[in-house]
Design a protein around this motif. Structure first.
Motif, PDB file in Angstrom:
ATOM      1  N   GLY A   1       0.828  -1.209   0.000  1.00 26.18           N
ATOM      2  CA  GLY A   1       0.000   0.000   0.000  1.00 26.18           C
ATOM      3  C   GLY A   1       0.854   1.246   0.000  1.00 26.18           C
ATOM      4  N   GLY A   2       0.196   2.363  -0.238  1.00 25.81           N
ATOM      5  CA  GLY A   2       0.896   3.637  -0.269  1.00 25.81           C
ATOM      6  C   GLY A   2       1.267   4.120   1.116  1.00 25.81           C
ATOM      7  N   PRO A   3       2.074   5.156   1.176  1.00 21.33           N
ATOM      8  CA  PRO A   3       2.489   5.692   2.483  1.00 21.33           C
ATOM      9  C   PRO A   3       1.332   6.331   3.220  1.00 21.33           C
TER      10      PRO A   3
ATOM     11  N   GLY B   1       5.076   3.598   2.480  1.00 17.95           N
ATOM     12  CA  GLY B   1       4.440   2.718   1.512  1.00 17.95           C
ATOM     13  C   GLY B   1       5.335   1.523   1.239  1.00 17.95           C
TER      14      GLY B   1
ATOM     15  N   GLU C   1       5.954  -2.071  -1.238  1.00 19.09           N
ATOM     16  CA  GLU C   1       5.627  -2.895  -2.397  1.00 19.09           C
ATOM     17  C   GLU C   1       6.590  -4.079  -2.448  1.00 19.09           C
TER      18      GLU C   1
ATOM     19  N   LYS D   1      10.257   0.586  -0.458  1.00 23.90           N
ATOM     20  CA  LYS D   1       9.527   1.478   0.437  1.00 23.90           C
ATOM     21  C   LYS D   1       9.429   2.881  -0.155  1.00 23.90           C
ATOM     22  N   THR D   2       8.300   3.537   0.154  1.00 22.92           N
ATOM     23  CA  THR D   2       8.083   4.929  -0.238  1.00 22.92           C
ATOM     24  C   THR D   2       7.817   5.738   1.019  1.00 22.92           C
TER      25      THR D   2
ATOM     26  N   ALA E   1       6.591   8.602   3.629  1.00 23.91           N
ATOM     27  CA  ALA E   1       5.374   9.412   3.794  1.00 23.91           C
ATOM     28  C   ALA E   1       5.720  10.887   3.647  1.00 23.91           C
TER      29      ALA E   1
END
Length: 563
Positions: free
Chosen positions: A229-231, A250, A252, A276-277, A279
């Motif tokens: 999911g997204g951050p 986030g 993936e 990872k992304t 936030a």
């Protein structure tokens, strides 16, 4: 001449074997007799005997009792009986599950070793005691309730359902930990075994026989739904409005590749590559900027002399004040304010219902909702439900009101900003004030513009009233002009202004109703002729001519309707 043969000589030692056997037998018999005598005649506890690890061998019964009484308490004061269930060891303080030790009976138990059974059995018990295997049971009294409670507390933790696989998110990898089986065991059997161990002062760890249920398998599809999911930005705890809830990055990962890595799922853990992304709003960022800016502030006028209506407005404002919306949260006016009932302190006041003004509990609570709507427009929050009044109201401009009715009409909006917002509601000094605070991320400002598309004038309808005289009138219902409007938000940001439609509103017109009198004035009866008298000069007589006036009661001025 024959030679006389001599008799053969007996072999040396051949006739001694029976003698040796007789001697050995005699010694054994003598030893047996001596042991029997010792066993049956020895008055004290046999040497080597212990009572629950307390040495009492060679002591008289009374001496053994004193020794047990003196030395038993230290054995369990700081001792624990350990219970190992599956992979966990639990310690039970012996002092909490032991009522005490009967020293006299314990001494009797120690003296009984070597004094039961046939002579051979008695001798064997005595020999074992000398070899360090003569342990008599202490006459300890176990606190059954205390032991049961201790095991019940342990069982709450140890008796478990199967544990699903878990995972930890690292910088570049996700570690998946295999699940665990459920654990079951026979609680009654464990309780009895522990009671026996405590009575013997046997504090060696006790391993419980457990029954394990099937271990849950690693389901990468299920883990993917939970992890991918997204951050998520940092938010604030709405309970206190201060505690920062940290952000979440986030995540993936390739689910098919992860399935290959896990394989049959027999290992204890697996490492899965992830991406990872970060936030956009971190906890540190939010802590610095939380509620620092005023996004919008609006105020509407009200007559505090209308006490019931003002009471209702204050109750609604109190319920709203301090409400916090994290990003994505939706505000519901009816959900926050609740039912407007007498039990909750609301009073009857004027309100619109089916095109008429009636008295109902909570009349006036549309003013806080409308004032809040005005602020929401200027804060550029996302309105998800709004309905205008059936008629115009005096306290807001056209197109900027929001009517509510518990159970049917609600006013809702979402916090569509990246930061939490808080609503401050106050009724004071003849005003209803709404302030929305949050965090500005640009120089954006919002104004409103409303255009009137059509105007609906009202008619004056006359009705007869047989209780009034001709020429008298009474206004029963004031007239209200209707409008069809369109309201826009004019959003200015970075020097550029754009116009966005906020709503379309239609306000009905309402006829003015006037009642007119129908009673004709009575005609005067003709008077009988009077004798002529000389005319008098009014100026000389000083009399005044009476003045007459006519006409009905003037209609009251039309009033603005404020609900």
């Amino acid at each position: 001449m024959q030679k006389q043969q001599s008799a053969p000589k007996p072999e040396k030692g051949k006739n001694r074997a029976p003698l040796v056997c007789a001697i050995v037998g005699g010694v054994i018999a003598l030893l047996f007799v001596l042991l029997c005598g010792f066993t049956y005649l020895y008055p004290n506890v046999f040497p080597g005997v212990t009572a629950g690890s307390i040495p009492v061998g060679g002591m008289s019964l009374s001496a053994a009792e004193r020794a047990i009484e003196e030395k038993s308490a230290p054995l369990y004061e700081d001792a624990d009986v350990s219970v190992k269930i599956y992979e966990t060891t639990y310690d039970i303080p012996v002092a909490s599950v032991l009522k005490g030790v009967d020293a006299a009976q314990s001494a009797q138990n120690a003296r009984a070793i070597g004094r039961t059974g046939n002579p051979f059995s008695r001798i064997w018990q005595m020999v074992k005691a000398l070899a360090g295997q003569g342990d008599a049971q202490l006459a300890a009294t176990v606190d059954a309730d205390g032991l049961n409670k201790a095991l019940t507390d342990i069982a709450k933790e140890a008796l478990t359902d199967p544990v699903e696989p878990t995972w930890d998110i690292g910088e570049d990898t996700m570690t998946i930990h295999a699940g665990k089986p459920g654990v079951k065991f026979d609680g009654a059997a464990v309780e009895q075994a522990l009671a026996d161990k405590i009575c013997l002062m046997d504090f060696a760890p006790y391993e419980v026989d457990t029954e394990l249920t099937e271990t849950p398998q690693i389901d990468m599809d299920k883990i993917g739904e939970a992890v991918i999911g997204g951050p998520v930005n940092a938010t604030v705890d709405k309970a206190d409005g201060k505690t920062i809830i940290p952000e979440k990055p986030g995540v993936e990962f390739d689910q098919e590749e992860a399935k290959k890595i896990v394989g049959d799922g027999t290992a204890e853990s697996y490492s899965i590559p992830i991406k990872k992304t970060a936030a956009a709003v971190t906890a540190a960022d939010l802590k610095e900027k939380l509620f620092r800016d005023t996004l919008a502030r609006t105020a509407t006028e009200l007559n505090e002399g209308n006490v019931p209506r003002t009471n209702n407005i204050r109750l609604a404002a109190k319920a709203i004040n301090g409400t916090i919306l994290n990003p994505g949260d939706e505000f519901s006016y009816n959900g926050v304010v609740g039912e407007r009932s007498e039990a909750r302190g609301y009073k009857p006041a004027g309100a619109y219902a089916n095109g008429k003004i009636i008295e109902e509990f909570g009349g006036g609570v549309c003013q806080p909702s409308s004032t809040l709507y005005m602020a929401v427009l200027r804060a550029d929050l996302e309105v998800t439900e709004r309905t205008n009044h059936s008629f115009t109201v005096a306290y807001t401009p056209l197109g900027e009101d929001a009517t509510v009715d518990y159970g049917s009409l609600d006013f809702r909006f979402k916090n569509n900003t990246a930061y939490p917002v808080k609503i401050l509601a106050e009724q004071s000094n003849g005003q209803m004030i709404m302030t929305i605070v949050g965090t500005k991320t640009s120089d954006k400002s919002v104004k409103t513009r409303t255009e009137v598309l059509q105007t609906y004038g009202f008619k004056t309808v006359e009705k007869k009233d047989n209780s009034m005289k001709v020429g008298q009138t009474r206004v029963d219902q004031s007239g209200i002009t209707g409008y069809s409007t369109r309201t826009y938000k004019q959003i200015t940001e970075n020097g550029k202004t754009t116009e966005v439609l906020a709503n379309n509103s239609r306000y009905d017109s309402r006829d003015k109703i006037v009642y007119v009198g129908t009673i004709e004035p009575e005609k005067p009866k003709p008077e009988a002729p009077k004798p002529e008298t000389p005319a008098k000069d009014p100026e000389q007589s000083g009399e005044q001519t009476p003045e007459t006036s006519g006409g009905g009661e003037a209609p009251p001025a039309e009033q603005d309707i404020d609900t």
